[in-house]
Design a protein around this motif. Sequence first.
Motif, mmCIF file in Angstrom:
data_model
loop_
_atom_site.group_PDB
_atom_site.id
_atom_site.type_symbol
_atom_site.label_atom_id
_atom_site.label_comp_id
_atom_site.label_asym_id
_atom_site.label_seq_id
_atom_site.Cartn_x
_atom_site.Cartn_y
_atom_site.Cartn_z
ATOM 1 N N ASP A 42 -1.563 -11.230 -2.819
ATOM 2 C CA ASP A 42 -2.080 -10.275 -3.770
ATOM 3 C C ASP A 42 -1.087 -9.178 -4.167
ATOM 4 O OD1 ASP A 42 -2.326 -9.116 -1.544
ATOM 5 O OD2 ASP A 42 -4.681 -8.515 -1.789
ATOM 6 N N SER A 43 -1.383 -8.276 -4.740
ATOM 7 C CA SER A 43 -0.509 -6.961 -4.848
ATOM 8 C C SER A 43 0.064 -6.422 -3.644
ATOM 9 C CB SER A 43 -0.852 -6.155 -5.658
ATOM 10 O OG SER A 43 -2.163 -5.607 -5.422
ATOM 11 N N CYS A 44 -0.559 -6.887 -2.621
ATOM 12 C CA CYS A 44 -0.345 -6.221 -1.268
ATOM 13 C C CYS A 44 0.687 -7.070 -0.359
ATOM 14 C CB CYS A 44 -1.522 -5.650 -0.612
ATOM 15 S SG CYS A 44 -2.446 -4.488 -1.481
ATOM 16 N N HIS A 87 3.463 -7.773 -0.135
ATOM 17 C CA HIS A 87 4.946 -7.324 0.178
ATOM 18 C C HIS A 87 4.808 -6.490 1.616
ATOM 19 C CE1 HIS A 87 3.356 -4.037 -2.086
ATOM 20 N NE2 HIS A 87 4.009 -3.020 -1.522
ATOM 21 N N LEU A 88 3.457 -5.970 1.766
ATOM 22 C CA LEU A 88 3.217 -5.267 2.945
ATOM 23 C C LEU A 88 2.801 -6.172 4.085
ATOM 24 C CD1 LEU A 88 1.304 -2.136 1.468
ATOM 25 C CD2 LEU A 88 3.696 -2.350 2.398
ATOM 26 N N TYR A 110 -0.715 -1.458 4.881
ATOM 27 C CA TYR A 110 -1.449 -2.655 4.421
ATOM 28 C C TYR A 110 -2.850 -2.629 3.965
ATOM 29 C CZ TYR A 110 -3.095 -7.403 3.689
ATOM 30 O OH TYR A 110 -3.570 -8.696 3.114
ATOM 31 N N GLU A 111 -3.501 -1.800 5.089
ATOM 32 C CA GLU A 111 -4.990 -1.768 4.667
ATOM 33 C C GLU A 111 -5.300 -0.687 3.697
ATOM 34 O OE1 GLU A 111 -6.732 -0.602 8.630
ATOM 35 O OE2 GLU A 111 -6.853 -2.869 8.940
ATOM 36 N N LYS A 112 -4.483 0.316 3.506
ATOM 37 C CA LYS A 112 -4.469 1.495 2.252
ATOM 38 C C LYS A 112 -4.214 0.355 1.051
ATOM 39 C CE LYS A 112 -2.722 5.761 0.933
ATOM 40 N NZ LYS A 112 -1.654 6.472 0.955
ATOM 41 N N CYS A 113 -3.196 -0.164 1.070
ATOM 42 C CA CYS A 113 -3.138 -0.888 -0.240
ATOM 43 C C CYS A 113 -4.263 -1.925 -0.609
ATOM 44 C CB CYS A 113 -2.024 -1.853 0.047
ATOM 45 S SG CYS A 113 -1.212 -2.616 -1.698
ATOM 46 N N GLU A 114 -4.778 -2.552 0.405
ATOM 47 C CA GLU A 114 -6.095 -3.469 0.264
ATOM 48 C C GLU A 114 -7.081 -2.620 -0.265
ATOM 49 O OE1 GLU A 114 -6.428 -6.871 0.441
ATOM 50 O OE2 GLU A 114 -4.293 -7.048 0.493
ATOM 51 N N TYR A 144 -6.882 0.245 -2.087
ATOM 52 C CA TYR A 144 -6.799 0.472 -3.493
ATOM 53 C C TYR A 144 -6.785 -0.438 -4.408
ATOM 54 C CZ TYR A 144 -5.719 5.457 -1.957
ATOM 55 O OH TYR A 144 -5.646 6.554 -1.481
ATOM 56 N N GLU A 145 -6.566 -1.820 -3.857
ATOM 57 C CA GLU A 145 -6.525 -2.889 -4.598
ATOM 58 C C GLU A 145 -8.035 -3.379 -4.808
ATOM 59 O OE1 GLU A 145 -5.715 -6.342 -6.682
ATOM 60 O OE2 GLU A 145 -4.472 -4.548 -6.512
#
Length: 86
Positions: A19-21, A23-24, A49-53, A55-56
Amino acid sequence: MILTKEEMRRAMIPLHMRDSCAHLLIPLNKCRMDNSWLPWTCHPEKAAYEKCEHYEYLRRVREAKRIHEQKVLEKEKLKNQTESNL
């Protein structure tokens, strides 16, 4: 940074995690491999990574809510049109 499908394939990222995360996820998995998956390592990478997930997830919820509201408005509009034709 968005990864291409080829980059994700080379990094051996599972399909369900692309997904969009993603890259992390590459530096996180590298850190985990380098540290033998010890749970007390890689905190900055895991947090990012968890912060990105998170927000996704919020983005997907907002999108689903927007689509639902749009469908409700379309149904109301159609209902009003049929009532005015009677």
